[in-house]
Design an enzyme around this catalytic site. Sequence first.
Site, PDB file in Angstrom:
ATOM      1  N   ARG A  43       0.874  -1.176   0.000  1.00  0.00           N
ATOM      2  CA  ARG A  43       0.000   0.000   0.000  1.00  0.00           C
ATOM      3  C   ARG A  43       0.901   1.213   0.000  1.00  0.00           C
ATOM      4  O   ARG A  43       1.609   1.489   0.968  1.00  0.00           O
ATOM      5  CB  ARG A  43      -0.897  -0.022   1.240  1.00  0.00           C
ATOM      6  CG  ARG A  43      -1.892   1.123   1.290  1.00  0.00           C
ATOM      7  CD  ARG A  43      -2.978   0.929   0.231  1.00  0.00           C
ATOM      8  NE  ARG A  43      -4.069   1.855   0.467  1.00  0.00           N
ATOM      9  CZ  ARG A  43      -4.432   2.796  -0.391  1.00  0.00           C
ATOM     10  NH1 ARG A  43      -3.815   2.913  -1.551  1.00  0.00           N
ATOM     11  NH2 ARG A  43      -5.427   3.594  -0.103  1.00  0.00           N
ATOM     12  N   GLY A  44       0.881   1.952  -1.107  1.00  0.00           N
ATOM     13  CA  GLY A  44       1.801   3.060  -1.311  1.00  0.00           C
ATOM     14  C   GLY A  44       1.786   4.114  -0.225  1.00  0.00           C
ATOM     15  O   GLY A  44       2.843   4.589   0.192  1.00  0.00           O
ATOM     16  N   ASP A  46       1.385   3.871   2.807  1.00  0.00           N
ATOM     17  CA  ASP A  46       2.037   3.403   4.031  1.00  0.00           C
ATOM     18  C   ASP A  46       3.539   3.215   3.879  1.00  0.00           C
ATOM     19  O   ASP A  46       4.303   3.521   4.787  1.00  0.00           O
ATOM     20  CB  ASP A  46       1.451   2.050   4.476  1.00  0.00           C
ATOM     21  CG  ASP A  46       0.044   2.160   5.019  1.00  0.00           C
ATOM     22  OD1 ASP A  46      -0.416   3.269   5.320  1.00  0.00           O
ATOM     23  OD2 ASP A  46      -0.598   1.097   5.142  1.00  0.00           O
ATOM     24  N   THR A  47       3.971   2.665   2.741  1.00  0.00           N
ATOM     25  CA  THR A  47       5.366   2.188   2.676  1.00  0.00           C
ATOM     26  C   THR A  47       6.146   2.574   1.428  1.00  0.00           C
ATOM     27  O   THR A  47       7.336   2.266   1.347  1.00  0.00           O
ATOM     28  CB  THR A  47       5.397   0.651   2.791  1.00  0.00           C
ATOM     29  OG1 THR A  47       4.816   0.074   1.618  1.00  0.00           O
ATOM     30  CG2 THR A  47       4.692   0.154   4.037  1.00  0.00           C
ATOM     31  N   ARG A  48       5.522   3.230   0.457  1.00  0.00           N
ATOM     32  CA  ARG A  48       6.215   3.504  -0.811  1.00  0.00           C
ATOM     33  C   ARG A  48       7.511   4.289  -0.615  1.00  0.00           C
ATOM     34  O   ARG A  48       8.536   3.976  -1.221  1.00  0.00           O
ATOM     35  CB  ARG A  48       5.311   4.262  -1.785  1.00  0.00           C
ATOM     36  CG  ARG A  48       6.007   4.561  -3.116  1.00  0.00           C
ATOM     37  CD  ARG A  48       5.153   5.400  -4.059  1.00  0.00           C
ATOM     38  NE  ARG A  48       3.943   4.742  -4.446  1.00  0.00           N
ATOM     39  CZ  ARG A  48       3.831   3.812  -5.403  1.00  0.00           C
ATOM     40  NH1 ARG A  48       4.896   3.435  -6.064  1.00  0.00           N
ATOM     41  NH2 ARG A  48       2.675   3.273  -5.685  1.00  0.00           N
ATOM     42  N   GLY A  76     -11.287   1.457  -5.618  1.00  0.00           N
ATOM     43  CA  GLY A  76     -12.534   1.168  -6.305  1.00  0.00           C
ATOM     44  C   GLY A  76     -12.383   0.805  -7.767  1.00  0.00           C
ATOM     45  O   GLY A  76     -13.339   0.384  -8.399  1.00  0.00           O
ATOM     46  N   GLU A 110      -4.972  -7.963  -5.732  1.00  0.00           N
ATOM     47  CA  GLU A 110      -3.638  -8.516  -5.958  1.00  0.00           C
ATOM     48  C   GLU A 110      -3.406  -9.720  -5.057  1.00  0.00           C
ATOM     49  O   GLU A 110      -2.911 -10.757  -5.512  1.00  0.00           O
ATOM     50  CB  GLU A 110      -2.555  -7.474  -5.630  1.00  0.00           C
ATOM     51  CG  GLU A 110      -2.348  -6.404  -6.645  1.00  0.00           C
ATOM     52  CD  GLU A 110      -1.284  -5.399  -6.224  1.00  0.00           C
ATOM     53  OE1 GLU A 110      -1.166  -4.386  -6.912  1.00  0.00           O
ATOM     54  OE2 GLU A 110      -0.586  -5.618  -5.210  1.00  0.00           O
TER      55      GLU A 110
END
Length: 192
Positions: A43-44, A46-48, A76, A110
């Site tokens: 999840r970008g 949060d951690t990108r 969505g 994913e």
Amino acid sequence: MVVLSEIPEGSSSSSSTHGPSSSTCGPSSSTQDHRYDVFLSFRGVDTRLNFTNYLYEALLDANINTFLDDEEIETGEDLKPELESAIKASRASIIVLSKNYASSTWCLDELVLILEQRMKYNHIIIPIFYHVEPTHVRKQQSSFGDAMAEHKQKMERETNANKRSQWAQKMDRWNKALTEVADLKGKDVTGR
């Protein structure tokens, strides 16, 4: 790095790929058909810009051909065909399960596809629990429970019966996938 040692010998290639490629590759159990060694699911928000970026650079430095989606995913929307192809063309996936992972329908889609690849083609999965407890993922508690409750509310607000049924089916797959991935041996990452 533990993650690197868990990917089978001979899986790396000399080139690195930063994003989607124009060619597509269907699912296969043959190692020669794999375009990527690793698909990173994260999840970008949060951690990108921190953990996932460092992990990605470490994988590239180790000559592990890694797919990282460079675009932020809109909630969505359906999973992009490029992401689906990249998952199917990878030998393994590293899933960075972070606080807001389950709030993204793309991340959940994913995850479902990655787990399908595991069942059909022995796709290797390494879950990383980034500042989340595996039990919260497994039982959909805390931020995972909040996200699933929001998805359920969206489903219940849907007035089209067909779309509502599709939402319900997706929710069932997502719940099962979160439970399954939390049961896999992974790594807890806290304080990083």
